[in-house]
Design an enzyme around this catalytic site. Structure first.
Site, short mmCIF file in Angstrom:
data_model
loop_
_atom_site.label_atom_id
_atom_site.label_comp_id
_atom_site.label_asym_id
_atom_site.label_seq_id
_atom_site.Cartn_x
_atom_site.Cartn_y
_atom_site.Cartn_z
N THR A 196 0.85 -1.19 0.00
CA THR A 196 0.00 0.00 0.00
C THR A 196 0.88 1.24 0.00
OG1 THR A 196 -1.65 -1.13 1.33
CG2 THR A 196 -1.67 1.28 1.44
N ARG B 149 -13.56 -7.77 -0.49
CA ARG B 149 -12.75 -7.82 0.73
C ARG B 149 -12.13 -6.43 0.92
NH1 ARG B 149 -7.21 -6.34 1.52
NH2 ARG B 149 -6.34 -7.49 3.25
N GLY C 245 0.92 -3.71 4.88
CA GLY C 245 1.13 -5.11 5.28
C GLY C 245 -0.19 -5.86 5.19
N GLY D 228 -3.64 -6.46 5.94
CA GLY D 228 -4.72 -5.68 6.52
C GLY D 228 -5.44 -6.37 7.66
N ASP E 187 -6.94 -2.89 5.75
CA ASP E 187 -6.80 -1.78 6.70
C ASP E 187 -6.78 -0.41 6.04
OD1 ASP E 187 -4.26 -2.83 5.63
OD2 ASP E 187 -3.44 -1.04 6.61
N1 GLY Z 1 -2.66 -3.36 3.63
C1 GLY Z 1 -3.47 -3.49 2.50
C2 GLY Z 1 -4.47 -4.54 2.58
O1 GLY Z 1 -4.37 -5.46 3.38
O2 GLY Z 1 -5.41 -4.47 1.81
#
Ligand code: GLY
Length: 311
Positions: free
Chosen positions: A147, A175, A199, A201, A178
């Protein structure tokens, strides 16, 4: 005094653009947007925006979040398809008192009504990778999704945080990780500082890790101490609960412009610049319970860019 910081080496060019804005005394939100949209527009970085990697159905549904830590306003979009910059849509939602977090069709309807640029975000190569991966087990596809999370502190002392991602490659349709969740993927409070995460989420959410990092800075920890504490406490808690933590990485900037970063992976890169430092890539490594970061060698950066087919 100003600072700009972001997750991963892929944010280097965007950080240069954002730093130019801040250097001229510009607004932190505009600097943040310059950084994040630069990554969103670049098809070489396949976990964000244009050319991002599709979900299990082959759709490219994108997440983004934004927070202004002075006005304490936020906006988020989740699983939005067909728009050039989910981050810009998220930022614009922060202008409202209500209806600031929109998902899927709701986010797309809002974006269309407000004239945001529509775009097919899948590229030939992202579609090809999706087709090639249908045989792959999803656990291995889930690794290595990055991300872009960024923070900008402007000369006026206003701090902003934002994110943009395509989430896990081959994720289950709709889905959400985070990144668009306030407190998990991002958090900003101009009275303390800001933090952003990258990382897995599903695990990052369990620690509300960005909020936790800012809360620790509010208690008086430096951004480096806050990042280290937030990452290690979450990792230890997950281990105590019997699960192996996924990738957990966080970057923070304090209200006085200092930067910190921590991670439980062996090669986490981030970018930062401030009034005394040009934009550079740094690598984080653990020393005991603490992390230290050092400028990434030119050769490492070249290798990273080559791995992303970026010339
Ligand atoms: N950190 C991005 C995700 O898990 O979608």
């Amino acid at each position: 005094m100003w600072t700009i910081a972001a997750t991963w080496c892929m944010a280097l060019e965007g950080a240069r653009k954002g730093a130019e804005i801040l250097k001229e005394g510009g607004n932190g939100a505009d600097a943040l947007e310059a950084l994040i949209t630069d990554v969103e527009n670049d098809p070489c970085f396949t976990s964000v925006g244009y050319g991002g990697l599709p979900d299990a159905e082959g759709h490219l549904r994108l997440d983004a979040g934004y927070m202004d830590g002075t006005k304490m306003v936020t906006g988020s979009v989740m699983a939005a398809e067909g728009f050039a910059s989910p981050f810009r849509i998220a930022r614009s939602l922060s202008a409202y008192k209500t209806n600031t977090v929109l998902c899927a069709e709701g986010a797309e309807k809002y974006a269309r009504e407000h004239g945001f640029e529509e775009k097919e975000m899948r590229t030939e190569s992202s579609q090809q990778r999706w087709k090639d991966s249908l045989e792959q087990d999803t656990q291995s596809a889930y690794r290595g999704h990055d991300t872009v999370g960024a923070i900008a502190l402007d000369e006026e002392g206003n701090i902003y945080a934002g994110t943009s991602t395509s989430g896990l490659f081959l994720k289950r349709p709709f889905r959400v990780g985070d990144s668009p969740l306030i407190g998990s993927g991002f958090y900003a409070d101009s009275e303390a500082g800001a933090a952003v995460a990258t990382g897995l989420g599903e695990d990052l959410m369990k620690g509300c890790i960005s909020y936790e990092t800012v809360r620790l800075m509010k208690e008086g920890l430096s951004p480096q101490e806050a990042c280290d504490r937030a990452v290690s406490e979450l990792a230890v808690r997950l281990i105590r609960a019997g699960s192996e933590p996924g990738d957990l990485s966080v970057v923070a900037v304090s209200k006085d412009g200092h930067t910190g970063a921590s991670s439980n992976i062996s090669e986490f890169s981030f970018v930062f610049a401030d009034c005394d430092h040009e934009p550079e890539v740094y690598l984080v490594r653990k020393e005991g319970h603490c992390s230290i970061y050092e400028k990434a060698p030119e050769e490492w950066i070249r290798d990273y860019m080559m791995r992303h087919n970026k010339r």
